[in-house]
Design a protein around this motif. Structure first.
Motif, PDB file in Angstrom:
ATOM      1  N   PHE A  12      31.525  35.223 -64.559  1.00 37.80           N
ATOM      2  CA  PHE A  12      31.145  35.156 -63.123  1.00 37.80           C
ATOM      3  C   PHE A  12      32.519  34.906 -62.503  1.00 37.80           C
ATOM      4  O   PHE A  12      32.627  33.793 -62.265  1.00 37.80           O
ATOM      5  CB  PHE A  12      30.187  34.387 -62.692  1.00 37.80           C
ATOM      6  CG  PHE A  12      28.615  34.828 -63.319  1.00 37.80           C
ATOM      7  CD1 PHE A  12      27.869  35.522 -62.509  1.00 37.80           C
ATOM      8  CD2 PHE A  12      28.195  34.691 -64.646  1.00 37.80           C
ATOM      9  CE1 PHE A  12      26.513  35.926 -62.687  1.00 37.80           C
ATOM     10  CE2 PHE A  12      26.877  34.842 -64.896  1.00 37.80           C
ATOM     11  CZ  PHE A  12      26.079  35.924 -63.770  1.00 37.80           C
ATOM     12  N   PRO A  13      33.258  35.976 -61.984  1.00 35.89           N
ATOM     13  CA  PRO A  13      34.624  35.446 -61.442  1.00 35.89           C
ATOM     14  C   PRO A  13      34.251  34.509 -60.211  1.00 35.89           C
ATOM     15  O   PRO A  13      35.191  33.787 -59.844  1.00 35.89           O
ATOM     16  CB  PRO A  13      35.064  36.945 -60.905  1.00 35.89           C
ATOM     17  CG  PRO A  13      34.417  37.979 -61.898  1.00 35.89           C
ATOM     18  CD  PRO A  13      33.210  37.442 -62.204  1.00 35.89           C
ATOM     19  N   ALA A  14      33.097  34.702 -59.503  1.00 35.56           N
ATOM     20  CA  ALA A  14      33.149  33.822 -58.301  1.00 35.56           C
ATOM     21  C   ALA A  14      32.873  32.496 -58.718  1.00 35.56           C
ATOM     22  O   ALA A  14      33.367  31.491 -57.861  1.00 35.56           O
ATOM     23  CB  ALA A  14      31.715  34.285 -57.708  1.00 35.56           C
ATOM     24  N   LEU A  15      32.683  31.939 -59.855  1.00 36.38           N
ATOM     25  CA  LEU A  15      32.630  30.544 -60.055  1.00 36.38           C
ATOM     26  C   LEU A  15      33.770  30.082 -60.428  1.00 36.38           C
ATOM     27  O   LEU A  15      34.114  28.774 -60.360  1.00 36.38           O
ATOM     28  CB  LEU A  15      31.796  30.609 -61.469  1.00 36.38           C
ATOM     29  CG  LEU A  15      30.306  30.902 -61.615  1.00 36.38           C
ATOM     30  CD1 LEU A  15      29.674  30.453 -62.916  1.00 36.38           C
ATOM     31  CD2 LEU A  15      29.283  30.179 -60.391  1.00 36.38           C
ATOM     32  N   GLU A  16      34.907  30.748 -60.530  1.00 35.45           N
ATOM     33  CA  GLU A  16      36.405  30.289 -60.459  1.00 35.45           C
ATOM     34  C   GLU A  16      36.520  29.634 -59.346  1.00 35.45           C
ATOM     35  O   GLU A  16      37.503  28.734 -59.520  1.00 35.45           O
ATOM     36  CB  GLU A  16      37.171  31.540 -60.945  1.00 35.45           C
ATOM     37  CG  GLU A  16      36.966  32.153 -62.281  1.00 35.45           C
ATOM     38  CD  GLU A  16      37.958  33.329 -62.312  1.00 35.45           C
ATOM     39  OE1 GLU A  16      38.826  33.525 -61.352  1.00 35.45           O
ATOM     40  OE2 GLU A  16      37.877  34.055 -63.338  1.00 35.45           O
ATOM     41  N   ALA A  17      36.231  29.796 -58.278  1.00 36.67           N
ATOM     42  CA  ALA A  17      36.307  28.886 -57.058  1.00 36.67           C
ATOM     43  C   ALA A  17      35.829  27.742 -57.060  1.00 36.67           C
ATOM     44  O   ALA A  17      36.305  26.737 -56.087  1.00 36.67           O
ATOM     45  CB  ALA A  17      35.634  29.685 -55.802  1.00 36.67           C
ATOM     46  N   GLY A  18      35.045  27.318 -58.114  1.00 33.86           N
ATOM     47  CA  GLY A  18      34.787  25.959 -58.200  1.00 33.86           C
ATOM     48  C   GLY A  18      33.390  25.507 -57.543  1.00 33.86           C
ATOM     49  O   GLY A  18      33.138  24.106 -57.996  1.00 33.86           O
ATOM     50  N   PHE A  19      32.655  26.186 -57.029  1.00 31.23           N
ATOM     51  CA  PHE A  19      31.441  25.753 -56.535  1.00 31.23           C
ATOM     52  C   PHE A  19      30.159  25.691 -57.350  1.00 31.23           C
ATOM     53  O   PHE A  19      30.217  26.660 -58.393  1.00 31.23           O
ATOM     54  CB  PHE A  19      30.978  26.664 -55.284  1.00 31.23           C
ATOM     55  CG  PHE A  19      31.891  26.410 -54.124  1.00 31.23           C
ATOM     56  CD1 PHE A  19      31.400  25.713 -52.857  1.00 31.23           C
ATOM     57  CD2 PHE A  19      33.079  27.290 -53.954  1.00 31.23           C
ATOM     58  CE1 PHE A  19      32.337  25.768 -51.662  1.00 31.23           C
ATOM     59  CE2 PHE A  19      34.120  27.084 -52.816  1.00 31.23           C
ATOM     60  CZ  PHE A  19      33.551  26.329 -51.707  1.00 31.23           C
ATOM     61  N   ALA A  20      29.369  24.614 -57.126  1.00 31.24           N
ATOM     62  CA  ALA A  20      28.104  24.687 -57.912  1.00 31.24           C
ATOM     63  C   ALA A  20      27.080  25.417 -56.860  1.00 31.24           C
ATOM     64  O   ALA A  20      26.842  25.050 -55.931  1.00 31.24           O
ATOM     65  CB  ALA A  20      27.698  23.190 -58.213  1.00 31.24           C
ATOM     66  N   HIS A  21      26.496  26.666 -57.455  1.00 29.79           N
ATOM     67  CA  HIS A  21      25.851  27.255 -56.483  1.00 29.79           C
ATOM     68  C   HIS A  21      24.198  27.089 -57.105  1.00 29.79           C
ATOM     69  O   HIS A  21      23.782  27.481 -58.055  1.00 29.79           O
ATOM     70  CB  HIS A  21      26.024  28.779 -56.896  1.00 29.79           C
ATOM     71  CG  HIS A  21      27.218  29.444 -56.281  1.00 29.79           C
ATOM     72  ND1 HIS A  21      27.150  29.791 -54.887  1.00 29.79           N
ATOM     73  CD2 HIS A  21      28.607  29.262 -56.623  1.00 29.79           C
ATOM     74  CE1 HIS A  21      28.433  30.073 -54.811  1.00 29.79           C
ATOM     75  NE2 HIS A  21      29.574  30.116 -55.694  1.00 29.79           N
ATOM     76  N   PHE A  22      23.646  26.702 -55.950  1.00 30.83           N
ATOM     77  CA  PHE A  22      22.157  26.680 -56.047  1.00 30.83           C
ATOM     78  C   PHE A  22      21.525  27.578 -55.057  1.00 30.83           C
ATOM     79  O   PHE A  22      20.171  27.130 -54.680  1.00 30.83           O
ATOM     80  CB  PHE A  22      21.594  25.001 -55.998  1.00 30.83           C
ATOM     81  CG  PHE A  22      22.096  24.028 -56.977  1.00 30.83           C
ATOM     82  CD1 PHE A  22      21.422  24.104 -58.109  1.00 30.83           C
ATOM     83  CD2 PHE A  22      23.210  23.197 -56.852  1.00 30.83           C
ATOM     84  CE1 PHE A  22      21.737  23.003 -59.267  1.00 30.83           C
ATOM     85  CE2 PHE A  22      23.847  22.684 -57.699  1.00 30.83           C
ATOM     86  CZ  PHE A  22      23.014  22.523 -59.107  1.00 30.83           C
ATOM     87  N   ASP A  23      22.142  28.564 -54.772  1.00 37.49           N
ATOM     88  CA  ASP A  23      21.798  29.598 -53.613  1.00 37.49           C
ATOM     89  C   ASP A  23      21.160  30.651 -54.394  1.00 37.49           C
ATOM     90  O   ASP A  23      20.886  31.626 -53.507  1.00 37.49           O
ATOM     91  CB  ASP A  23      22.766  29.589 -52.968  1.00 37.49           C
ATOM     92  CG  ASP A  23      23.846  30.335 -53.332  1.00 37.49           C
ATOM     93  OD1 ASP A  23      24.250  29.975 -54.508  1.00 37.49           O
ATOM     94  OD2 ASP A  23      24.812  30.819 -52.537  1.00 37.49           O
ATOM     95  N   GLY A  24      20.925  30.673 -55.662  1.00 33.58           N
ATOM     96  CA  GLY A  24      20.425  32.093 -56.333  1.00 33.58           C
ATOM     97  C   GLY A  24      19.144  32.588 -55.727  1.00 33.58           C
ATOM     98  O   GLY A  24      19.126  33.714 -55.745  1.00 33.58           O
ATOM     99  N   PRO A  25      18.199  31.680 -55.078  1.00 33.81           N
ATOM    100  CA  PRO A  25      17.084  32.407 -54.764  1.00 33.81           C
ATOM    101  C   PRO A  25      17.285  33.347 -53.423  1.00 33.81           C
ATOM    102  O   PRO A  25      16.535  34.172 -52.930  1.00 33.81           O
ATOM    103  CB  PRO A  25      16.123  31.175 -54.187  1.00 33.81           C
ATOM    104  CG  PRO A  25      16.392  30.189 -55.101  1.00 33.81           C
ATOM    105  CD  PRO A  25      17.824  30.196 -55.344  1.00 33.81           C
ATOM    106  N   GLY A  26      18.537  32.925 -52.604  1.00 35.41           N
ATOM    107  CA  GLY A  26      18.952  33.801 -51.485  1.00 35.41           C
ATOM    108  C   GLY A  26      19.633  34.957 -52.121  1.00 35.41           C
ATOM    109  O   GLY A  26      20.126  36.094 -51.299  1.00 35.41           O
ATOM    110  N   GLY A  27      20.193  34.865 -53.181  1.00 41.15           N
ATOM    111  CA  GLY A  27      21.124  36.079 -53.909  1.00 41.15           C
ATOM    112  C   GLY A  27      22.081  35.377 -54.867  1.00 41.15           C
ATOM    113  O   GLY A  27      22.883  34.295 -54.612  1.00 41.15           O
ATOM    114  N   THR A  28      22.107  36.001 -56.085  1.00 43.98           N
ATOM    115  CA  THR A  28      22.876  35.426 -57.142  1.00 43.98           C
ATOM    116  C   THR A  28      24.221  35.753 -56.997  1.00 43.98           C
ATOM    117  O   THR A  28      24.693  36.888 -56.408  1.00 43.98           O
ATOM    118  CB  THR A  28      22.309  35.898 -58.546  1.00 43.98           C
ATOM    119  OG1 THR A  28      22.123  37.359 -58.629  1.00 43.98           O
ATOM    120  CG2 THR A  28      20.955  35.084 -58.808  1.00 43.98           C
ATOM    121  N   GLN A  29      25.136  35.091 -57.899  1.00 44.06           N
ATOM    122  CA  GLN A  29      26.561  35.560 -57.988  1.00 44.06           C
ATOM    123  C   GLN A  29      26.473  36.756 -58.949  1.00 44.06           C
ATOM    124  O   GLN A  29      25.760  37.001 -59.774  1.00 44.06           O
ATOM    125  CB  GLN A  29      27.451  34.590 -58.416  1.00 44.06           C
ATOM    126  CG  GLN A  29      27.396  33.382 -57.657  1.00 44.06           C
ATOM    127  CD  GLN A  29      27.836  33.642 -56.148  1.00 44.06           C
ATOM    128  OE1 GLN A  29      28.970  34.155 -55.819  1.00 44.06           O
ATOM    129  NE2 GLN A  29      26.957  33.232 -55.174  1.00 44.06           N
TER     130      GLN A  29
END
Length: 405
Positions: A12-29
């Protein structure tokens, strides 16, 4: 249960930005294979579907391949897979089509647990047909929507029941197979919103008893597009409004204009990516998906328990996700504090946990949260224990800050 989250995250290239994503129910990376599949589709010749030119054949291959992939994912038939711009758009399309078969005094059942996309289209279609809307309630104390809650509003005049397979707000998973049996006993059709559910469990539309099942690939690592699985023989009986020269074949008669071939390419890649998350490497794609979802469910369950245990130590936080069967999605409120303020505080610290009602307006109101909702924490295949610990530390730090005035 084998699940290599480190290897998953590396995709997942988006994870390289360093954020912890808990917004999956609204749309995943989006994982790299999906990105590449979209780019490859656009880089190669494309035109309207056909068998003559390379562009025509590429387009035809993407459409038929996407129908097969979604059929494998949903336990459906490829000839029953309908594509649309979004699950919301598909609900509107099918509500208008089905309303043609309703008469004044017929009844439609919707639930207060649902996303508004599985409520308002039916309410509005009922109004246009002179049908009556019956509301199924859920218990705000437990978050449960039971078959008895549905049974209480069924009658011989019920023509359709619309219900979620999993609440996008609080994660509740109603007993859809039992609801289906009740609806069918009264001669009603069952339209299931599976947008949130499909990201967390292997769908089997026959087991669920759904006449129609809607989902959105961007909630399970794919591109922005809507999908509906229906029984082909049922779809043959429906006559949607359509352009005169467009085909009357099923499922194409429900699809308007040229399909987004690049999104279909990404959807195929997303299903294949999901199928590769488990330990099984042989067998059919459906078998590999079953293995993958078993591994994913265990992974997400462990993380959910870690979050819930950590939240117990934060006395100011109330968790509204309480149903016995639920997805790894938690809705939180904070005593004396604003959840939009908490969202902004966490975002500044690299934690994405949005605040709102997330279009589940009726559910938010029934919970006593008005239109504001709360802070939603949802897990996705790329979340790990570091994400969870970062979230819990961020919430604890937030509670130690002075309230905003």
């Amino acid at each position: 249960m084998t699940y290599d989250v480190t290897a998953v995250r590396a995709q997942f290239p988006a994870l390289e930005a360093g954020f912890a994503h808990f917004d999956g129910p609204g749309g995943t990376q989006t994982p790299r294979p999906v990105i590449d599949a979209i780019a490859d589709a656009l880089a190669n010749p494309l035109s309207n579907r056909g068998s003559g030119t390379l562009g025509e054949r590429n387009a035809e291959s993407l459409v038929t391949g996407a129908r097969r992939a979604l059929a494998d994912l949903l336990g459906a038939q490829p000839s029953g897979i309908v594509f649309g711009r979004s699950a919301t758009q598909l609900a509107y399309d099918f509500s208008r089509t089905l309303a043609k078969t309703w008469s004044p005094g017929d009844e439609v059942v919707v639930s207060r647990l649902d996303h508004d996309a599985n409520i308002r289209p039916w309410v509005q279609a009922a109004a246009s047909a002179g049908a009556v809307v019956r509301w199924a309630d859920f218990d705000p104390a437990t978050g449960e929507l039971t078959p008895d809650d549905i049974r209480a509003v069924l009658s011989e005049r019920t023509r359709l029941v619309a219900v979620t397979a999993a609440s996008n707000l609080i994660g509740t998973r109603p007993a859809v197979p039992e609801i289906a049996r009740l609806a069918h006993r009264f001669g009603a059709l069952l339209y299931v919103d599976g947008v949130h559910y499909t990201a967390h469990d292997l769908v089997d539309v026959d087991r669920l008893g759904a006449d129609f099942f809607a989902c959105s690939p961007y909630k399970f690592l794919g591109p922005h597009i809507g999908v509906l699985a229906g029984r082909p023989e049922l779809l043959e009986t429906l006559e949607p409004d359509k352009l005169l020269p467009s085909t009357n074949a099923v499922p194409e008669r429900f699809e308007y204009g040229t399909l987004p071939y690049e999104a279909l390419a990404g959807t195929i890649a997303a299903v294949d990516f999901l199928a590769g998350l488990g330990p099984r490497r042989d067998g059919t794609r459906r078998q590999r998906l079953a293995s993958a979802f078993a591994a994913l469910e265990h992974h997400e369950h462990v993380l959910r328990l870690r979050i819930e245990q950590g939240l117990k130590e934060l006395e100011a936080i109330t968790v509204h996700s309480r149903a016995s069967e639920r997805t790894p999605t938690l809705l939180l409120t904070i005593d004396g504090r604003s959840t939009p303020d908490a969202y902004r505080y966490l975002a500044e610290r690299g934690i994405v946990a949005p605040s709102g009602s997330f279009y589940a307006l009726e559910a938010s109101r029934r919970l006593g949260l008005g239109d504001a909702g709360g802070l939603r924490v949802g897990l996705a295949p790329y979340n790990d224990t570091d994400d969870v610990d970062h979230l819990l530390e961020g919430l604890a730090d937030y509670l130690r800050t002075p309230p905003a005035h």
